[in-house]
Design a protein around this motif. Structure first.
Motif, PDB file in Angstrom:
ATOM      1  N   LEU A  63      81.242   4.113-107.062  1.00 40.26           N
ATOM      2  CA  LEU A  63      80.782   5.452-106.701  1.00 40.26           C
ATOM      3  C   LEU A  63      79.673   5.906-107.642  1.00 40.26           C
ATOM      4  CD1 LEU A  63      80.928   7.985-105.029  1.00 40.26           C
ATOM      5  CD2 LEU A  63      82.845   8.779-106.443  1.00 40.26           C
ATOM      6  N   LEU A  64      79.803   5.629-108.911  1.00 45.26           N
ATOM      7  CA  LEU A  64      78.750   5.977-109.868  1.00 45.26           C
ATOM      8  C   LEU A  64      77.460   5.233-109.527  1.00 45.26           C
ATOM      9  CD1 LEU A  64      77.702   7.326-112.437  1.00 45.26           C
ATOM     10  CD2 LEU A  64      78.700   5.437-113.745  1.00 45.26           C
ATOM     11  N   ASP A  65      77.575   3.960-109.168  1.00 39.90           N
ATOM     12  CA  ASP A  65      76.385   3.196-108.773  1.00 39.90           C
ATOM     13  C   ASP A  65      75.690   3.843-107.583  1.00 39.90           C
ATOM     14  OD1 ASP A  65      77.211   1.493-110.762  1.00 39.90           O
ATOM     15  OD2 ASP A  65      78.075   0.005-109.392  1.00 39.90           O
ATOM     16  N   ASP A  66      76.464   4.259-106.593  1.00 40.75           N
ATOM     17  CA  ASP A  66      75.885   4.888-105.407  1.00 40.75           C
ATOM     18  C   ASP A  66      75.227   6.229-105.746  1.00 40.75           C
ATOM     19  OD1 ASP A  66      76.790   2.752-103.942  1.00 40.75           O
ATOM     20  OD2 ASP A  66      78.598   3.768-103.218  1.00 40.75           O
ATOM     21  N   LEU A  67      75.866   7.004-106.604  1.00 48.62           N
ATOM     22  CA  LEU A  67      75.317   8.307-106.967  1.00 48.62           C
ATOM     23  C   LEU A  67      73.982   8.170-107.693  1.00 48.62           C
ATOM     24  CD1 LEU A  67      78.557  10.143-108.180  1.00 48.62           C
ATOM     25  CD2 LEU A  67      77.341  10.477-106.014  1.00 48.62           C
ATOM     26  N   ILE A  68      73.887   7.199-108.589  1.00 49.36           N
ATOM     27  CA  ILE A  68      72.634   6.992-109.318  1.00 49.36           C
ATOM     28  C   ILE A  68      71.535   6.524-108.378  1.00 49.36           C
ATOM     29  CG2 ILE A  68      71.524   5.525-111.046  1.00 49.36           C
ATOM     30  CD1 ILE A  68      74.035   5.752-112.721  1.00 49.36           C
ATOM     31  N   GLU A  69      71.874   5.644-107.453  1.00 53.55           N
ATOM     32  CA  GLU A  69      70.876   5.174-106.495  1.00 53.55           C
ATOM     33  C   GLU A  69      70.365   6.329-105.631  1.00 53.55           C
ATOM     34  OE1 GLU A  69      70.337   1.815-102.964  1.00 53.55           O
ATOM     35  OE2 GLU A  69      72.177   1.924-104.131  1.00 53.55           O
ATOM     36  N   GLU A  70      71.272   7.184-105.206  1.00 54.25           N
ATOM     37  CA  GLU A  70      70.858   8.336-104.399  1.00 54.25           C
ATOM     38  C   GLU A  70      69.980   9.281-105.215  1.00 54.25           C
ATOM     39  OE1 GLU A  70      74.186  10.301-102.620  1.00 54.25           O
ATOM     40  OE2 GLU A  70      75.096   8.426-101.952  1.00 54.25           O
ATOM     41  N   ALA A  71      70.334   9.489-106.467  1.00 53.69           N
ATOM     42  CA  ALA A  71      69.572  10.419-107.306  1.00 53.69           C
ATOM     43  C   ALA A  71      68.145   9.922-107.517  1.00 53.69           C
ATOM     44  CB  ALA A  71      70.278  10.607-108.653  1.00 53.69           C
ATOM     45  N   LEU A  72      67.974   8.618-107.704  1.00 55.93           N
ATOM     46  CA  LEU A  72      66.633   8.083-107.917  1.00 55.93           C
ATOM     47  C   LEU A  72      65.751   8.259-106.688  1.00 55.93           C
ATOM     48  CD1 LEU A  72      67.379   4.810-109.907  1.00 55.93           C
ATOM     49  CD2 LEU A  72      66.477   6.976-110.760  1.00 55.93           C
ATOM     50  N   LYS A  73      66.354   8.364-105.524  1.00 56.00           N
ATOM     51  CA  LYS A  73      65.580   8.540-104.301  1.00 56.00           C
ATOM     52  C   LYS A  73      65.405  10.009-103.930  1.00 56.00           C
ATOM     53  CE  LYS A  73      67.092   4.147-102.267  1.00 56.00           C
ATOM     54  NZ  LYS A  73      67.799   3.518-101.137  1.00 56.00           N
ATOM     55  N   LEU A  74      66.403  10.851-104.249  1.00 53.26           N
ATOM     56  CA  LEU A  74      66.415  12.207-103.713  1.00 53.26           C
ATOM     57  C   LEU A  74      66.277  13.299-104.765  1.00 53.26           C
ATOM     58  CD1 LEU A  74      69.339  11.763-101.141  1.00 53.26           C
ATOM     59  CD2 LEU A  74      66.891  11.564-100.721  1.00 53.26           C
ATOM     60  N   ASN A  75      66.411  12.971-106.028  1.00 55.98           N
ATOM     61  CA  ASN A  75      66.304  14.003-107.058  1.00 55.98           C
ATOM     62  C   ASN A  75      64.919  14.655-107.002  1.00 55.98           C
ATOM     63  OD1 ASN A  75      65.339  14.538-110.131  1.00 55.98           O
ATOM     64  ND2 ASN A  75      67.466  15.136-109.816  1.00 55.98           N
ATOM     65  N   PHE A  76      64.898  15.977-107.116  1.00 56.23           N
ATOM     66  CA  PHE A  76      63.638  16.705-106.957  1.00 56.23           C
ATOM     67  C   PHE A  76      62.647  16.374-108.075  1.00 56.23           C
ATOM     68  CE2 PHE A  76      66.791  19.568-104.852  1.00 56.23           C
ATOM     69  CZ  PHE A  76      66.306  19.408-103.564  1.00 56.23           C
ATOM     70  N   ASP A  77      63.113  16.325-109.301  1.00 53.55           N
ATOM     71  CA  ASP A  77      62.213  16.009-110.410  1.00 53.55           C
ATOM     72  C   ASP A  77      61.639  14.600-110.271  1.00 53.55           C
ATOM     73  OD1 ASP A  77      62.600  18.485-111.560  1.00 53.55           O
ATOM     74  OD2 ASP A  77      64.272  17.815-112.809  1.00 53.55           O
ATOM     75  N   ALA A  78      62.468  13.664-109.826  1.00 54.28           N
ATOM     76  CA  ALA A  78      61.989  12.297-109.636  1.00 54.28           C
ATOM     77  C   ALA A  78      60.941  12.238-108.525  1.00 54.28           C
ATOM     78  CB  ALA A  78      63.162  11.372-109.318  1.00 54.28           C
ATOM     79  N   GLN A  79      61.194  12.928-107.417  1.00 57.84           N
ATOM     80  CA  GLN A  79      60.228  12.926-106.319  1.00 57.84           C
ATOM     81  C   GLN A  79      58.904  13.564-106.737  1.00 57.84           C
ATOM     82  OE1 GLN A  79      61.742  13.590-102.147  1.00 57.84           O
ATOM     83  NE2 GLN A  79      63.533  14.354-103.233  1.00 57.84           N
ATOM     84  N   LEU A  80      58.980  14.651-107.516  1.00 56.59           N
ATOM     85  CA  LEU A  80      57.752  15.275-108.002  1.00 56.59           C
ATOM     86  C   LEU A  80      56.981  14.320-108.914  1.00 56.59           C
ATOM     87  CD1 LEU A  80      59.012  18.897-108.785  1.00 56.59           C
ATOM     88  CD2 LEU A  80      57.400  18.229-106.994  1.00 56.59           C
ATOM     89  N   ALA A  81      57.697  13.606-109.767  1.00 56.42           N
ATOM     90  CA  ALA A  81      57.036  12.663-110.668  1.00 56.42           C
ATOM     91  C   ALA A  81      56.388  11.531-109.886  1.00 56.42           C
ATOM     92  CB  ALA A  81      58.048  12.109-111.677  1.00 56.42           C
ATOM     93  N   TYR A  82      57.065  11.038-108.828  1.00 50.72           N
ATOM     94  CA  TYR A  82      56.480   9.975-108.014  1.00 50.72           C
ATOM     95  C   TYR A  82      55.218  10.470-107.309  1.00 50.72           C
ATOM     96  CZ  TYR A  82      61.140   7.897-108.614  1.00 50.72           C
ATOM     97  OH  TYR A  82      62.295   7.395-109.142  1.00 50.72           O
TER      98      TYR A  82
END
Length: 532
Positions: A63-82
């Protein structure tokens, strides 16, 4: 101009363009210790490179693996940085196009009426035998049949202008101004890339931290509920003993007070649990409803069993994204000094234009209405030299600030690692002692109950032992949580997780970005944007 005269000019221009200087490469090698000062039994140091890409997988929690994978794709700060990478990459592409000529097609169609003053005749007579006055006479006041010369000699009152042409301007990069601008744009893009990687490291650590806090709160709630169940049984026993005259009212009241205390500890824990789930949902960039369902299953807080491969301090210069970002900022600041200095020298251009000008559409097609111009020119703002030199000084100051920030970031990275090593090692020791203490108190509680049942001790001792066990079990869970949180902070300080989007997780990033691989050492692959 003859063709044989134009060819040498072009040859000279291309030679100057190819010989334009470029800003020198600068490297920085700050002094670092050979080993970290804090060294304990829970870490390993190695001179070889260590892989911290997927450090959270050691917890074996899908579950932790899935949550981190989702965060890297959907986190707002990450998307802004990309997206910031894409924006600055476009600026880099613009800087490359400055090597090419600029210009385009132009055209217009006009019909004009001239003022009467433009039509005034200063001396309209062609021959000395003319009979009309020689004073200035408006053309409109002279009878047409009395004009002793051709009408075409005058500017017409109404006239059409049609123009279609092409013009271009090409800057010859004699002193490396364009090359330096392109280099600075590339370095700025690298800053954005390293910033995105730093954001990624932070997002991974924050998701793991929130998840650990949720598991710890669930476990603390479970401990409190188990104690409440046990305390209700003891309260029932105290009431039975009181009714039988074998216990005092004080014993019953103490049992009731202890039960109330345990029940009062539940609402803050429930509140903290819900707030942590909401925060985790925000990190994932999604609504929290689904997350409550996924976290409904009660799981025990995991422990870290493997030793942490911290490596050596020099690894931080390569592994920490914020250190690499500061280095790129320093390189860009150095290049911008070079750009500012090129303003001291003149700028050379080669311009050309060709087109046709006529008074009608069919006349526009005639070759005799063609016009063209071609030639070099230069600009040299010598009267602005004071401002230019002041700008050079300003860029030099910015470069010094970037150097200070780089040194600060390097020292800060060492501080983060050393602090995390202290916290992780000391909390591990504390957890071991607390665990032994809880095990001893469980045995002591069992012994107290046996003694009470044998009539060798009073009921108050049993209640006190129950309260002590509850407090220490809760403290033990908190210490276990802190051990894992300190471990997460250590991996974050070591820069683990920035490589993920170029390997397996974060496919969205790979689709948006242009990554290339560069084999630096046999087992060392770094990912960055290619300078084209």
């Amino acid at each position: 101009m003859k063709v044989h005269k134009i060819i040498p000019c072009f040859t000279l221009i291309l030679a100057l363009q190819g010989c334009s200087p470029k800003p020198p490469e600068v490297t920085f090698d700050p002094p670092l210790p050979d080993q970290f000062r804090e060294n304990n039994q829970f870490i390993t140091t190695s001179q070889s490179q260590v892989d911290l890409s997927f450090w959270w997988e050691q917890f074996n929690d899908p579950l932790l693996d899935d949550l981190i994978e989702e965060a890297l794709k959907l986190n707002f700060d990450a998307q802004l940085a990309y997206e910031k990478i894409n924006e600055i990459r476009c600026a880099y592409r613009i800087s490359k196009w400055k090597y090419a000529p600029s210009g385009g097609m132009t055209g217009f169609a006009q019909r004009i009426r001239r003022s009467d003053d433009l039509l005034r005749i200063e001396n309209p007579l062609k021959t000395s035998n003319a009979t009309i006055p020689t004073t200035n006479i408006p053309f409109r006041d002279i009878p047409f049949d009395e004009i002793p010369f051709d009408q075409d000699d005058f500017i017409p009152r109404y006239q059409n202008f049609l123009f279609l042409g092409f013009d271009a301007s090409w800057e010859i990069d004699v002193f490396g101004r364009i090359a330096s601008g392109k280099k600075a744009a590339w370095q700025t893009m690298q800053v954005a890339i390293e910033n995105a990687r730093d954001v990624q490291v932070i997002v991974i650590a924050e998701v793991a931290r929130q998840y650990v806090e949720i598991l710890a709160l669930q476990e603390r709630i479970q401990v409190a509920k188990s104690f409440i169940t046990s305390q209700k049984e003891i309260l029932g026993l105290a009431e039975d003993l009181f009714n039988a005259g074998l216990a005092s009212d004080t014993d019953k009241t103490q049992a009731k007070a202890l039960l109330d205390t345990a029940q009062a500890s539940l609402p803050p824990l429930e509140n903290g649990l819900k707030q942590s789930i909401y925060q985790l949902a925000f990190l994932l960039g999604r609504m929290p409803q689904d997350l409550f369902e996924r976290l409904a299953e009660k799981k025990e807080l995991f422990s870290a069993h493997d030793k942490v491969p911290v490596g050596i301090p020099s690894d931080l210069l390569r592994r920490r994204a914020d250190v690499r970002r500061a280095e790129r900022e320093l390189q860009a600041a150095h290049t911008k000094i070079w750009i500012a200095k090129t303003d001291i020298f003149p700028r050379f251009f080669l311009t050309g234009a060709i087109g046709r000008l006529a008074d009608s559409g069919h006349a526009l097609l005639k070759d005799e209405n063609t016009l063209w111009a071609f030639g070099p020119y230069f600009t040299w703002p010598i009267l602005d030299m004071g401002k230019i030199l002041a700008n050079v000084d300003a860029k030099t100051s910015q470069q010094k600030q970037a150097l200070i920030n780089y040194e600060k970031t390097v020292i800060s990275s060492l501080k983060d690692v050393e602090t995390s090593l202290v916290g992780y090692g000391e909390e591990n020791e504390r957890y071991k002692y607390l665990n032994d203490q809880v095990n001893s108190e469980k045995k002591l509680l069992k012994l107290s109950l046996e003694l009470f049942q044998s009539g060798l001790t009073n009921f108050t001792d049993v209640l006190q032992q129950e309260a002590t066990l509850l407090t220490n079990e809760d403290t033990l869970v908190q210490s276990k949580e802190q051990v894992v949180l300190n471990l997460i902070a250590l991996y974050k300080a070591l820069g683990g997780g920035w490589e993920v989007n170029t390997k397996a997780i974060g496919a969205k990033t790979i689709e948006r970005a242009h990554f290339v691989e560069d084999k630096v050492e046999p087992d060392d692959t770094i990912y960055y944007y290619e300078e084209e």
